[in-house]
Design a protein around this motif. Sequence first.
Motif, PDB file in Angstrom:
ATOM      1  N   ALA A  29      12.485  -1.367  -2.715  1.00 43.23           N
ATOM      2  CA  ALA A  29      13.528  -2.204  -2.123  1.00 43.23           C
ATOM      3  C   ALA A  29      13.026  -2.873  -0.843  1.00 43.23           C
ATOM      4  O   ALA A  29      13.258  -4.065  -0.610  1.00 43.23           O
ATOM      5  CB  ALA A  29      14.777  -1.375  -1.846  1.00 43.23           C
ATOM      6  N   ARG A  30      12.308  -2.115  -0.030  1.00 48.36           N
ATOM      7  CA  ARG A  30      11.775  -2.671   1.217  1.00 48.36           C
ATOM      8  C   ARG A  30      10.753  -3.764   0.926  1.00 48.36           C
ATOM      9  O   ARG A  30      10.741  -4.805   1.590  1.00 48.36           O
ATOM     10  CB  ARG A  30      11.137  -1.577   2.071  1.00 48.36           C
ATOM     11  CG  ARG A  30      10.619  -2.122   3.375  1.00 48.36           C
ATOM     12  CD  ARG A  30      10.108  -1.070   4.303  1.00 48.36           C
ATOM     13  NE  ARG A  30       9.736  -1.723   5.557  1.00 48.36           N
ATOM     14  CZ  ARG A  30       8.680  -1.387   6.270  1.00 48.36           C
ATOM     15  NH1 ARG A  30       7.937  -0.368   5.904  1.00 48.36           N
ATOM     16  NH2 ARG A  30       8.393  -2.037   7.379  1.00 48.36           N
ATOM     17  N   LEU A  31       9.920  -3.545  -0.056  1.00 52.91           N
ATOM     18  CA  LEU A  31       8.900  -4.535  -0.400  1.00 52.91           C
ATOM     19  C   LEU A  31       9.544  -5.849  -0.838  1.00 52.91           C
ATOM     20  O   LEU A  31       9.094  -6.926  -0.444  1.00 52.91           O
ATOM     21  CB  LEU A  31       7.985  -3.991  -1.501  1.00 52.91           C
ATOM     22  CG  LEU A  31       6.791  -4.855  -1.872  1.00 52.91           C
ATOM     23  CD1 LEU A  31       5.856  -5.027  -0.685  1.00 52.91           C
ATOM     24  CD2 LEU A  31       6.040  -4.237  -3.027  1.00 52.91           C
ATOM     25  N   MET A  32      10.610  -5.776  -1.601  1.00 50.98           N
ATOM     26  CA  MET A  32      11.289  -6.995  -2.043  1.00 50.98           C
ATOM     27  C   MET A  32      11.937  -7.723  -0.856  1.00 50.98           C
ATOM     28  O   MET A  32      11.839  -8.939  -0.738  1.00 50.98           O
ATOM     29  CB  MET A  32      12.343  -6.671  -3.107  1.00 50.98           C
ATOM     30  CG  MET A  32      11.776  -6.180  -4.420  1.00 50.98           C
ATOM     31  SD  MET A  32      10.562  -7.321  -5.127  1.00 50.98           S
ATOM     32  CE  MET A  32       9.203  -6.201  -5.402  1.00 50.98           C
ATOM     33  N   ARG A  33      12.589  -6.972   0.037  1.00 48.53           N
ATOM     34  CA  ARG A  33      13.184  -7.588   1.239  1.00 48.53           C
ATOM     35  C   ARG A  33      12.108  -8.227   2.105  1.00 48.53           C
ATOM     36  O   ARG A  33      12.255  -9.352   2.582  1.00 48.53           O
ATOM     37  CB  ARG A  33      13.932  -6.551   2.070  1.00 48.53           C
ATOM     38  CG  ARG A  33      15.249  -6.101   1.532  1.00 48.53           C
ATOM     39  CD  ARG A  33      16.031  -5.284   2.558  1.00 48.53           C
ATOM     40  NE  ARG A  33      15.272  -4.226   3.199  1.00 48.53           N
ATOM     41  CZ  ARG A  33      15.179  -2.970   2.759  1.00 48.53           C
ATOM     42  NH1 ARG A  33      15.794  -2.606   1.662  1.00 48.53           N
ATOM     43  NH2 ARG A  33      14.476  -2.081   3.431  1.00 48.53           N
ATOM     44  N   LEU A  34      11.028  -7.491   2.311  1.00 48.85           N
ATOM     45  CA  LEU A  34       9.952  -7.976   3.161  1.00 48.85           C
ATOM     46  C   LEU A  34       9.238  -9.168   2.530  1.00 48.85           C
ATOM     47  O   LEU A  34       8.842 -10.101   3.227  1.00 48.85           O
ATOM     48  CB  LEU A  34       8.962  -6.851   3.458  1.00 48.85           C
ATOM     49  CG  LEU A  34       7.844  -7.171   4.429  1.00 48.85           C
ATOM     50  CD1 LEU A  34       8.407  -7.632   5.764  1.00 48.85           C
ATOM     51  CD2 LEU A  34       6.964  -5.953   4.615  1.00 48.85           C
ATOM     52  N   GLY A  57       0.818  -1.211   0.000  1.00 49.48           N
ATOM     53  CA  GLY A  57       0.000   0.000   0.000  1.00 49.48           C
ATOM     54  C   GLY A  57       0.849   1.258   0.000  1.00 49.48           C
ATOM     55  O   GLY A  57       0.534   2.248  -0.675  1.00 49.48           O
ATOM     56  N   ASP A  58       1.946   1.225   0.739  1.00 44.14           N
ATOM     57  CA  ASP A  58       2.871   2.364   0.747  1.00 44.14           C
ATOM     58  C   ASP A  58       3.443   2.612  -0.650  1.00 44.14           C
ATOM     59  O   ASP A  58       3.617   3.765  -1.064  1.00 44.14           O
ATOM     60  CB  ASP A  58       4.021   2.130   1.723  1.00 44.14           C
ATOM     61  CG  ASP A  58       3.593   2.126   3.187  1.00 44.14           C
ATOM     62  OD1 ASP A  58       2.480   2.616   3.488  1.00 44.14           O
ATOM     63  OD2 ASP A  58       4.382   1.621   4.021  1.00 44.14           O
ATOM     64  N   LEU A  59       3.741   1.535  -1.364  1.00 39.31           N
ATOM     65  CA  LEU A  59       4.265   1.683  -2.723  1.00 39.31           C
ATOM     66  C   LEU A  59       3.236   2.353  -3.627  1.00 39.31           C
ATOM     67  O   LEU A  59       3.558   3.281  -4.378  1.00 39.31           O
ATOM     68  CB  LEU A  59       4.681   0.325  -3.289  1.00 39.31           C
ATOM     69  CG  LEU A  59       5.233   0.335  -4.718  1.00 39.31           C
ATOM     70  CD1 LEU A  59       6.441   1.254  -4.838  1.00 39.31           C
ATOM     71  CD2 LEU A  59       5.584  -1.081  -5.146  1.00 39.31           C
TER      72      LEU A  59
END
Length: 123
Positions: A102-107, A83-85
């Motif tokens: 980047a955070r979404l991929m890590r998460l 949702g943030d993206l």
Amino acid sequence: MSELRRTECAGLEAAPLEILTRVLDPYQAEEVLCNALEELAVRLGHLERICAARDEAGIRMAASGVSKVAGRLGMIRLVQVAGDLQQSLSNDDQVARAAIEARLMRLGEASLMAFWERQEYGC
């Protein structure tokens, strides 16, 4: 000195899975979960490719798809970051978008790994 964490805690919620295992027999539940995990992995890979291509409409749709599947699996943090993206696209904030991608991929990776570690399913 500040330091950014490069690891993510998955934030798994048990309720959706508990409902699924109560409603279905163990074999059906395993099949549904394995299919959802596979779908999530495919959607994350697709989202990563779309992000690299900078296709904003595609990113919005792909992030929505990731969010829906993650929600079914109880991956609440992944839903929030997807949702943030989408919000960063609406705000036309390129710097935030890059960081959130980047955070979404890590998460996403952390969420898939955490799910496998918690489950006894042999998918």
